[in-house]
Design an enzyme around this catalytic site. Structure first.
Site, PDB file in Angstrom:
ATOM      1  N   GLY A 229       0.809  -1.213   0.000  1.00  0.00           N
ATOM      2  CA  GLY A 229       0.000   0.000   0.000  1.00  0.00           C
ATOM      3  C   GLY A 229       0.838   1.257   0.000  1.00  0.00           C
ATOM      4  CB  CYS A 230       0.367   4.442   1.838  1.00  0.00           C
ATOM      5  SG  CYS A 230      -1.314   4.820   1.284  1.00  0.00           S
ATOM      6  CB  ALA A 231       4.314   1.109   3.712  1.00  0.00           C
TER       7      ALA A 231
END
Length: 389
Positions: free
Chosen positions: A137-139
């Protein structure tokens, strides 16, 4: 020292403003018993506009998972090559000088990965290593930077291309009416970004140390439910509280490098939402201005998932960069709850041994002269430890 060079970022041409988002929410969910709360939460995101790959009328329709994934592939192939070319130009490299490609995305699926298509269509070498990352995801933006750093340390002098392709609008689910889903409908935007980590030479963030951390027993706080209609985003209301346990991890990473996380020269932080940034400012004891690049990304583009850290870093470049040798930190947060973090110093110098670089016969752009950027030393004295040779 591996150097993360200036990113290239592209946002789609279709725009939805905050006012349009609120009006749509009121119209689409007029009977929702918590509509007032949803509208307040969307207003509090601070997002003024978002960019999406289709007009809003098409975005709101759900043609089915298969069609959405087809759109993802078509749009990725249309939009990724341009940012790749610009990222290579920023790094003063040609395609045949790239040794690995890391591709990150959580909003569509392709097999083989888009990396194979890029190698075939853009002139990368057939022996280019491929590393697709699909489930962070965003990581994943931070993870891509860290894995590129690791590769360059393991293979001195090699170069890595990072590509982020996030079409969050393709994950809109009209039947998901929980608060987290409705908030997400007003928070996420679309973007494509790319950057090169040079194993030698270059200007930008010199990567020196990286780390990963997962907050125990939080794997359900950010997740996808995969259904016949596609990816259904799940967001727990406890996610905004995660900076309290993560701030000490960031402090420890800086301290392990001999630095104070409260006194760094620059901060590139994933802008998941305004509270994430507000809390991290408080727990790290830094002024809100320190996160101005992340806030600008959130305001102008919304949460663009793994592309956030690259866009925020690009804004630091647009500002002129940091003073040569200034220490900084870059961090992305995402499902797990996972943090991917790195520290390093700003490198403000041309590629060394330019004659040898030209002698290879490979294309390279004109080389700008080295220059010091940022405020004069009199204004920065005492703000960060003096870099050691």
């Amino acid at each position: 020292m591996p150097v993360l060079c200036r990113p290239a970022v592209n946002v789609p041409e279709h725009i939805i403003t905050a006012e349009q988002t609120l009006a749509l929410a009121e119209r689409q969910h007029a009977g929702h018993d918590q509509l007032a709360l949803v509208l307040r939460l969307i207003r509090n995101t601070g997002v003024s506009k978002r960019h999406i790959i289709q007009p809003i009328e098409e975005t709101l329709r759900h043609p089915g998972f298969e069609e959405r994934n087809r759109i993802y592939e078509v749009q990725a192939k249309q939009r990724v090559p341009d940012v790749v070319r610009r990222a290579l130009d920023h790094a003063e490299l040609a395609t045949d000088e790239i040794d690995a490609i890391i591709y990150v995305s959580c909003t569509g699926f392709m097999m083989p990965s888009l990396t194979a298509w890029l190698i075939n269509r853009m002139g990368f070498r057939p022996d280019t290593r491929q590393l697709p990352i699909a489930q962070l995801g965003c990581a994943a933006g931070g993870a891509a930077i860290n894995r590129a750093h690791d590769f360059c340390v393991a293979h001195p002098g090699k170069n890595v291309l990072i590509v982020s392709c996030e079409f969050c609008s393709l994950c809109y689910q009209p039947t998901d009416l929980d608060i987290g889903s409705l908030l997400s409908d007003g928070l996420f935007g679309d973007a494509v970004a790319a950057a090169v980590v040079r194993g030698q030479g270059g200007r930008g963030l010199g990567l020196e140390r990286n780390a990963s951390y997962l907050i125990p027993h939080t794997e359900k706080w950010i997740s996808y439910a995969v259904k016949p209609t596609g990816f259904h985003f799940r967001l727990d209301k406890r996610v905004p509280t995660t900076m309290e346990p993560l701030a000490p991890v960031l402090r420890d990473l800086a301290a392990a490098h001999g630095w104070d996380a409260s006194r760094l020269g620059f901060y590139i932080i994933h802008a998941g939402g305004p509270r994430i940034l507000d809390d991290l400012c408080r727990f790290l004891d830094v002024e809100p201005q320190a996160f101005r690049h992340s806030r600008a990304t959130l305001t102008q583009y919304g949460n663009i998932a793994s592309a956030v850290v690259l866009d925020a870093l690009g804004r630091l470049f647009e500002e002129g960069g940091a003073p040569d040798g200034a220490p900084g930190i870059i961090a992305g947060f995402g499902p797990g709850i996972t943090a991917e973090m790195a520290v390093g110093r700003w490198v403000d110098a041309p590629v060394p041994d330019l004659a040898a670089h030209y002698a290879t016969g490979r294309r390279t752009a004109a080389m700008p002269a080295a220059r010091r950027v940022g405020p004069p030393a009199s204004q920065t004295a005492g703000r960060w430890p003096v870099p050691q040779a």
